[in-house]
Structures are given as structure tokens and as C-alpha cells.
Scaffold this active site. Structure first.
Site, PDB file in Angstrom:
ATOM      1  N   LYS A  17       0.849  -1.186   0.000  1.00  0.00           N
ATOM      2  CA  LYS A  17       0.000   0.000   0.000  1.00  0.00           C
ATOM      3  C   LYS A  17       0.886   1.238   0.000  1.00  0.00           C
ATOM      4  O   LYS A  17       1.918   1.277   0.668  1.00  0.00           O
ATOM      5  CB  LYS A  17      -0.897  -0.014   1.243  1.00  0.00           C
ATOM      6  CG  LYS A  17      -1.880   1.151   1.336  1.00  0.00           C
ATOM      7  CD  LYS A  17      -2.757   1.007   2.576  1.00  0.00           C
ATOM      8  CE  LYS A  17      -3.734   2.160   2.715  1.00  0.00           C
ATOM      9  NZ  LYS A  17      -4.629   1.992   3.886  1.00  0.00           N
ATOM     10  N   SER A  77      -9.507   2.145   3.150  1.00  0.00           N
ATOM     11  CA  SER A  77      -8.676   2.848   2.199  1.00  0.00           C
ATOM     12  C   SER A  77      -7.716   1.943   1.440  1.00  0.00           C
ATOM     13  O   SER A  77      -7.085   2.364   0.457  1.00  0.00           O
ATOM     14  CB  SER A  77      -7.876   3.926   2.934  1.00  0.00           C
ATOM     15  OG  SER A  77      -6.997   3.339   3.890  1.00  0.00           O
ATOM     16  N   SER A 130      -9.738  -0.115   7.499  1.00  0.00           N
ATOM     17  CA  SER A 130      -9.207   0.020   6.142  1.00  0.00           C
ATOM     18  C   SER A 130      -8.485  -1.200   5.600  1.00  0.00           C
ATOM     19  O   SER A 130      -8.088  -1.220   4.435  1.00  0.00           O
ATOM     20  CB  SER A 130      -8.275   1.234   6.054  1.00  0.00           C
ATOM     21  OG  SER A 130      -9.021   2.431   6.077  1.00  0.00           O
TER      22      SER A 130
END
Length: 341
Positions: free
Chosen positions: A83, A166, A190
Site C-alpha cells: 500500500k 482505504s 481500512s
């Protein structure tokens, strides 16, 4: 695997791929090339925001050398993607924001380093909501690979639907078989939410289990790094590599030694008590979600677990408290990106 391992690589779990690499059925370089090709072929999903084929293949060749020499780590040659809130030396680190456009970190995050030490090969960086603030992955300010402008990440099961956020790029990369394993971060769901939306497995570890050093902060007292993959076994293997104390770099890391989280995967559930909070099954719970959760609970009962009704009477305050803590900490953390410091 079939007679042509290269056609099957993206169907293998982390454990299966690690075994195939150790057994010389496929090389780390071939595995990296296979997943890089898939990432490029499925750019329409918007999962990746940065690739660096030269750096990836250099890492893969190093793992091939270790495998040949018999000095390889447990996950030698297994591709992984991160990420884009984990800073990395060989790839841009933007946290999905124009404020960090073009930024290259001079060091790797501790989680990135530990996974590299376990033998993982970095494929690239994955899309996310800006500074990890979001639950749909529609709010990245960075153009995905193959795009000229920012674009939402698409759920591979239905591209008209969101993947959750996210860590949406992370969830999509695993679900679409663009990487066998990825990292995500979880502040208020997330990792867990996109894992659910994309039909994969994700774990938010206990706070402090994984170092936050090199993780671009949203809300420091809530943020935690975790693995996302296709199964509990794969996540356990990743978590074993990620976790451990980091006292010199993260004062909030727990003084608990690294451990192998996979050793008890096949333990019996006989006698295990699972608390079922009444407040989690009230108004607002969709009927299909209720049915899925209840079906899972029945499976636990079949495996020997005992369901215990409990109450968490302050549940209704959890969201208001979150929206006091998280924005306050975000304001403090993001003040450093003012173009001066």
C-alpha cells in the site's frame, strides 16, 4: 500445478508458491515477471500506482541466488505489493496525495524491510484513498499505472462497484490475482472492509504488534499495518514476518518477540468461546450481511466452538469517539506536509 507452472502461478497461495520456489518448479524471476505482466494486463482496475520492473527483477534475481545457495528465507521469491503509505526506497511514496508527488524515501518502512528479509520481492505500490482517509478508494489524487489522471479503483468482481478502502488497491490486487500477497493499513477498518468487499482475507493486528516506522501516518494511535491475502494461512505467514518489537524506531511497538502465527492454524476449536455482542445485530445490519455472519457462526459451532451472548453497551459511542480522535490526530500528522517542512 500443471505441466506448465507459469500458467498457474497466480492461482497458487503464498504457501504453495513458496513451496514451488523452494522445489525449483519456478524461479523467483519467473514469478516476478508473471505478476508484473498481470499487473500491466489489468491496469483498468487502477490497483497499482507505481511499478519499477528493474528494481523488482533485481530483487528476484537475488532471491534466486539465495535459493540456489541454500540460504533462502522462508518466503524467498514470493512477490508482494505494498500500500502506498509504506515508504520505499525503490518506488515513489505518495499516500495517494499530490502533496507527496515525486517523493522518494531514502529508506524502507520496517514492515517492508522485514518482509524483504523474509525473502519477499516487491512488485510495486498500491492505490489507496488519500492519506488512507476513505472507505471506497475513490479519493486518490494519484493516477494509477496506465492512467493519465487520478481514477477510482475498481472491484474486480464488478467494476461498477467500489472495492472498499482505504486499502482498496491492496484488496483488488489480491482478488484479481495481481499479487499473491499485499500489505495494508487499518485505522478504522481500512484492511478489514476492503478484504470483505473483495472476498479475500485481511488482518488488523493488535496495535503495536507491527512497527509503524515508515508508515505515513493518518491517526497515530489507531493506525496499524497488516497483511492481506487469500487465506488465513497466507496472512499468518506474512504476519509472522512483519511482527516484532522495533524499540529504536517505534516507541509504540510492543515488547513481544516475533512468533510463528501459522503453527496453530489446525488446532481444534473444541471449547473455544466466541462472544456475540447483541449491539452488533441491531438496526442498520443488512439482511444479507446478517445471514452471512450467522452462517459463519454455525460453522464455528459445528467445529466445536461455543457461542456466548454478550453486551457491549457503549458500542453506539464508538463512531463518535473515532471521529474525535482520528481527525484530531490527522490534523497534527498532516501539518508537516505544508510545503515548508
Amino acid at each position: 500445478m500443471s505441466n506448465n507452472p507459469m500458467t498457474d502461478l497466480h492461482h497458487l497461495s503464498v504457501a504453495q508458491l513458496a513451496a514451488a520456489l523452494r522445489g525449483k518448479q519456478v524461479s523467483a524471476t519467473e514469478a516476478a515477471q508473471h505478476f508484473l505482466a498481470r499487473a500491466k494486463a489489468h491496469q483498468n482496475l487502477g490497483a497499482y500506482v507505481a511499478l519499477n520492473e528493474e528494481a523488482t527483477l533485481a530483487q528476484a534475481r537475488a532471491q534466486d541466488a539465495a535459493l540456489a545457495a541454500g540460504t533462502a528465507a522462508p518466503l524467498a521469491g514470493v512477490p508482494i505489493a505494498h500500500k502506498d503509505v509504506f515508504v520505499t526506497r525503490d518506488f515513489p511514496s505518495t499516500a495517494g496525495s499530490k502533496m507527496l508527488a515525486g517523493y522518494r524515501s531514502p529508506f524502507d518502512a520496517t514492515v517492508v524491510t522485514r518482509l524483504a528479509n523474509a525473502g519477499c520481492v516487491t512488485l510495486g505500490k498500491l492505490n489507496c484513498d488519500e492519506f488512507a482517509m476513505g472507505s471506497a478508494n475513490e479519493n486518490s489524487a494519484v493516477a494509477p499505472v496506465g492512467f493519465d489522471a487520478p481514477a477510482p479503483v475498481r472491484n474486480p468482481w464488478d467494476t461498477d462497484r467500489i472495492p472498499g478502502g482505504s486499502s482498496g488497491g491492496s484488496g483488488v490486487a489480491v482478488a484479481a490475482r495481481l499479487a499473491p500477497a499485499v500489505t495494508g493499513t487499518d485505522t478504522g477498518g481500512s484492511i478489514r472492509q476492503p478484504a470483505s468487499y473483495c472476498g479475500i482475507t485481511g488482518i488488523k493486528p493488535t496495535y503495536g504488534r507491527a512497527s509503524r516506522y515508515g508508515l505515513i501516518a493518518f491517526a497515530s494511535s489507531l493506525d496499524q499495518a497488516g497483511p492481506m491475502a487469500r487465506s488465513a494461512e497466507d496472512c499468518a505467514l506474512l504476519l509472522s514476518a512483519m511482527c516484532g518489537p522495533d524499540p529504536d524506531r517505534d516507541s509504540t511497538s510492543l515488547d513481544m518477540p516475533a512468533e510463528d502465527f501459522s503453527v496453530r492454524l489446525n488446532d481444534s476449536l473444541e471449547g473455544l468461546r466466541i462472544g456475540i455482542p447483541a449491539e452488533f445485530f441491531g438496526d442498520g445490519l443488512a439482511s444479507d450481511v446478517r445471514a452471512a455472519v450467522e452462517a459463519a457462526l454455525k460453522e464455528y459451532e459445528k467445529l466445536g466452538a461455543r457461542l456466548v451472548p454478550i453486551s457491549l453497551p457503549r458500542t453506539e459511542l464508538s463512531i463518535p469517539v473515532y471521529y474525535i480522535i482520528a481527525p484530531a490526530e490527522a490534523s497534527s500528522n498532516l501539518s508537516r506536509f505544508d510545503g515548508v517542512k
